[in-house]
Design an enzyme around this catalytic site. Structure first.
Site, PDB file in Angstrom:
ATOM      1  CG  ASP A   1      -1.974  -1.046   1.141  1.00 38.21           C
ATOM      2  OD1 ASP A   1      -2.563  -1.359  -0.045  1.00 38.21           O
ATOM      3  OD2 ASP A   1      -2.418  -1.745   2.278  1.00 38.21           O
ATOM      4  N   GLY A   2       2.042   1.178   0.566  1.00 40.00           N
ATOM      5  CA  GLY A   2       3.244   2.212   0.674  1.00 40.00           C
ATOM      6  C   GLY A   2       3.320   2.498  -0.715  1.00 40.00           C
TER       7      GLY A   2
ATOM      8  CG  ASN B   1      -3.622   6.006   3.775  1.00 39.73           C
ATOM      9  OD1 ASN B   1      -4.452   5.302   3.407  1.00 39.73           O
ATOM     10  ND2 ASN B   1      -2.258   5.343   4.039  1.00 39.73           N
ATOM     11  CD  GLU B   2      -2.520   8.573   7.495  1.00 40.91           C
ATOM     12  OE1 GLU B   2      -1.414   8.981   6.694  1.00 40.91           O
ATOM     13  OE2 GLU B   2      -3.074   7.517   7.484  1.00 40.91           O
TER      14      GLU B   2
ATOM     15  NE  ARG C   1      -0.062  20.727  27.774  1.00 36.86           N
ATOM     16  CZ  ARG C   1       0.838  21.565  27.914  1.00 36.86           C
ATOM     17  NH1 ARG C   1       0.407  22.782  27.509  1.00 36.86           N
ATOM     18  NH2 ARG C   1       2.108  21.284  28.307  1.00 36.86           N
TER      19      ARG C   1
ATOM     20  CG  ASP D   1       2.080  11.558  21.931  1.00 41.05           C
ATOM     21  OD1 ASP D   1       2.443  12.399  22.838  1.00 41.05           O
ATOM     22  OD2 ASP D   1       2.333  10.483  21.849  1.00 41.05           O
TER      23      ASP D   1
ATOM     24  CB  ALA E   1      -1.209   9.803  22.973  1.00 42.98           C
TER      25      ALA E   1
HETATM   26  P1  NAP Z   1       5.119   2.059   6.747  1.00 41.85           P
HETATM   27  O1  NAP Z   1       5.105   2.370   8.179  1.00 41.85           O
HETATM   28  O2  NAP Z   1       6.084   1.330   6.055  1.00 41.85           O
HETATM   29  O3  NAP Z   1       3.742   1.040   6.771  1.00 41.85           O
HETATM   30  C1  NAP Z   1       2.444   1.191   7.379  1.00 41.85           C
HETATM   31  C2  NAP Z   1       1.566   0.269   7.100  1.00 41.85           C
HETATM   32  O4  NAP Z   1       0.469   0.742   6.907  1.00 41.85           O
HETATM   33  C3  NAP Z   1       2.074  -0.885   6.114  1.00 41.85           C
HETATM   34  O5  NAP Z   1       1.676  -2.192   6.507  1.00 41.85           O
HETATM   35  C4  NAP Z   1       0.974  -0.595   4.902  1.00 41.85           C
HETATM   36  O6  NAP Z   1       0.759  -1.512   3.980  1.00 41.85           O
HETATM   37  C5  NAP Z   1      -0.166  -0.136   5.905  1.00 41.85           C
HETATM   38  N1  NAP Z   1      -1.133   0.630   4.887  1.00 41.85           N
HETATM   39  C6  NAP Z   1      -1.003   1.810   4.421  1.00 41.85           C
HETATM   40  N2  NAP Z   1      -2.037   2.396   3.795  1.00 41.85           N
HETATM   41  C7  NAP Z   1      -2.954   1.366   4.267  1.00 41.85           C
HETATM   42  C8  NAP Z   1      -4.632   1.693   4.230  1.00 41.85           C
HETATM   43  N3  NAP Z   1      -5.101   2.506   3.560  1.00 41.85           N
HETATM   44  N4  NAP Z   1      -5.059   0.786   4.980  1.00 41.85           N
HETATM   45  C9  NAP Z   1      -4.454  -0.518   5.431  1.00 41.85           C
HETATM   46  N5  NAP Z   1      -3.112  -0.579   5.585  1.00 41.85           N
HETATM   47  C10 NAP Z   1      -2.508   0.587   5.033  1.00 41.85           C
HETATM   48  O7  NAP Z   1       4.659   3.220   5.766  1.00 41.85           O
HETATM   49  P2  NAP Z   1       4.262   3.442   4.589  1.00 41.85           P
HETATM   50  O8  NAP Z   1       4.339   2.132   3.793  1.00 41.85           O
HETATM   51  O9  NAP Z   1       5.017   4.764   3.906  1.00 41.85           O
HETATM   52  O10 NAP Z   1       2.919   4.288   4.520  1.00 41.85           O
HETATM   53  C11 NAP Z   1       2.403   5.167   5.273  1.00 41.85           C
HETATM   54  C12 NAP Z   1       1.229   4.905   6.004  1.00 41.85           C
HETATM   55  O11 NAP Z   1       1.569   4.288   7.119  1.00 41.85           O
HETATM   56  C13 NAP Z   1       0.511   6.462   6.498  1.00 41.85           C
HETATM   57  O12 NAP Z   1      -0.321   6.919   5.500  1.00 41.85           O
HETATM   58  C14 NAP Z   1      -0.041   5.903   7.755  1.00 41.85           C
HETATM   59  O13 NAP Z   1      -1.439   5.613   7.461  1.00 41.85           O
HETATM   60  C15 NAP Z   1       0.594   4.508   8.073  1.00 41.85           C
HETATM   61  N6  NAP Z   1       1.053   4.600   9.592  1.00 41.85           N
HETATM   62  C16 NAP Z   1       0.330   4.081  10.342  1.00 41.85           C
HETATM   63  C17 NAP Z   1       0.983   4.111  11.689  1.00 41.85           C
HETATM   64  C18 NAP Z   1       0.229   3.308  12.850  1.00 41.85           C
HETATM   65  O14 NAP Z   1      -0.310   2.314  12.354  1.00 41.85           O
HETATM   66  N7  NAP Z   1       0.753   3.170  14.121  1.00 41.85           N
HETATM   67  C19 NAP Z   1       1.784   4.978  12.205  1.00 41.85           C
HETATM   68  C20 NAP Z   1       2.603   5.827  11.076  1.00 41.85           C
HETATM   69  C21 NAP Z   1       1.994   5.570   9.730  1.00 41.85           C
HETATM   70  P3  NAP Z   1       1.767  -2.314   3.048  1.00 41.85           P
HETATM   71  O15 NAP Z   1       2.853  -3.121   3.890  1.00 41.85           O
HETATM   72  O16 NAP Z   1       0.993  -3.062   2.223  1.00 41.85           O
HETATM   73  O17 NAP Z   1       2.636  -1.090   2.557  1.00 41.85           O
END
Ligand code: NAP
Length: 275
Positions: free
Chosen positions: A45-46, A124-125, A150, A152, A187
């Site tokens: 998804d990334g 996404n967000e 107030r 994170d 948080a």
């Molecule tokens: P990453 O930290 O390498 O991966 C984040 C995870 O989120 C991966 O497993 C990715 O799937 C999954 N993901 C991304 N979009 C999704 C969606 N719409 N629905 C379900 N799962 C999804 O970061 P990245 O690959 O660069 O992706 C950035 C995204 O990470 C941000 O948009 C944010 O949503 C997410 N993120 C999540 C957290 C958390 O859950 N605590 C914290 C920071 C960011 P794949 O393995 O298939 O790539």
């Protein structure tokens, strides 16, 4: 039909891209990096988020489809061993000039700084976090104050992003046919002095949210996978992007709730008979 491939850069994704290019030679598909009708993302998804940001200025004419190579694959819902089937279905769709698409809403943010207003889109967000201290910000909904936050940070997601960071924050999963954005707290501090709502809220498309961070705070602003440090933000307005959606090409049905089940529960577990 014009297409391009964006891949994660690992060996498996690279080889799949080469296979795909070979497979589609016999169909009416033309490789075009600049102005594709379809962008095939191979990775996770990334990778699809990267593809979206690469083509976000041509969303009217570009649709996305994804093959996942070993990771979650919420957007990227084709498996590597289905590459031949996908190529055939794309070829068939090109021959018949019939491309089925679904459209998902996006979040638009308008960042006001002393130098003007910047507009950005996220699939996404977007998130706002303090860097060297907790984030302090006033939150207004439709120009009325709601709370002083107030903690994170604050995460404002689209329905497509509701299964990503938002889900980890306890937010609801929202069907992408709803034109809405969701505000989830990261948080928050809650005690006699500081008080926030404490639950995620969902705004319809005709509502907006303004965030006014305390002056000159060092802030980490993320848009999907892209992070930026800022200390010039006066306010950020967010809302459902008007007239702009992301298009996904659908060559077979794969309903949203089935994808939710596959990604988070698993087919076997969902069908398990519990005593
Ligand atoms: P990453 O930290 O390498 O991966 C984040 C995870 O989120 C991966 O497993 C990715 O799937 C999954 N993901 C991304 N979009 C999704 C969606 N719409 N629905 C379900 N799962 C999804 O970061 P990245 O690959 O660069 O992706 C950035 C995204 O990470 C941000 O948009 C944010 O949503 C997410 N993120 C999540 C957290 C958390 O859950 N605590 C914290 C920071 C960011 P794949 O393995 O298939 O790539």
């Amino acid at each position: 039909m014009k297409y391009n491939v964006v891949h994660r850069g690992d060996d498996i994704s690279f080889r799949l891209m080469q296979t795909f290019h070979k497979l589609v030679q016999k169909f009416e598909l033309v490789h075009d990096e600049q102005d594709p009708d379809i962008v095939l993302s191979i990775g996770g998804d990334g990778t699809l988020l990267h593809a979206f940001h690469q083509y976000k200025d041509q969303l009217e004419t570009t649709a996305f489809v994804g093959i996942h190579t070993g990771r979650l694959g919420f957007f990227a819902d084709w498996k590597p061993d289905e590459v031949e089937l996908l190529a055939e279905l794309m070829g068939e769709s090109a021959r018949q000039n019939d491309l089925r698409i679904v459209k998902y809403p996006l979040v638009e943010i308008q960042i006001t700084t002393p130098h003007g207003i910047e507009t950005q889109l996220a699939l996404n967000e977007f998130t706002l976090k303090g860097i060297d201290a907790t984030l302090t910000a006033q939150l207004h909904i439709n120009d009325e104050p709601l709370e002083t936050f107030r903690g994170d940070g604050i995460c404002i997601s689209t329905p497509a992003g509701s299964t990503a960071y938002n889900k980890s924050l306890g937010g609801a999963i929202v069907h992408p046919s709803l034109d809405a954005i969701q505000i989830a707290e990261i948080a928050s501090i809650n005690n006699r002095v500081y008080r926030t709502l404490g639950s995620a809220i969902i705004l319809p498309k005709h509502h907006h949210c303004d965030i006014y961070p305390r002056a000159s705070q060092n802030i980490l602003l993320s848009l999907d996978h892209v992070y930026n440090q800022r200390n010039d933000i006066l306010s950020i307005r967010s809302m459902v992007a008007a007239g702009k959606k992301v298009k996904f090409a659908r060559f077979r049905p794969f309903p949203f709730w089935s994808r939710v089940r596959e990604a988070f529960i698993g087919y076997e577990a969902a069908h398990e008979q519990k005593p």
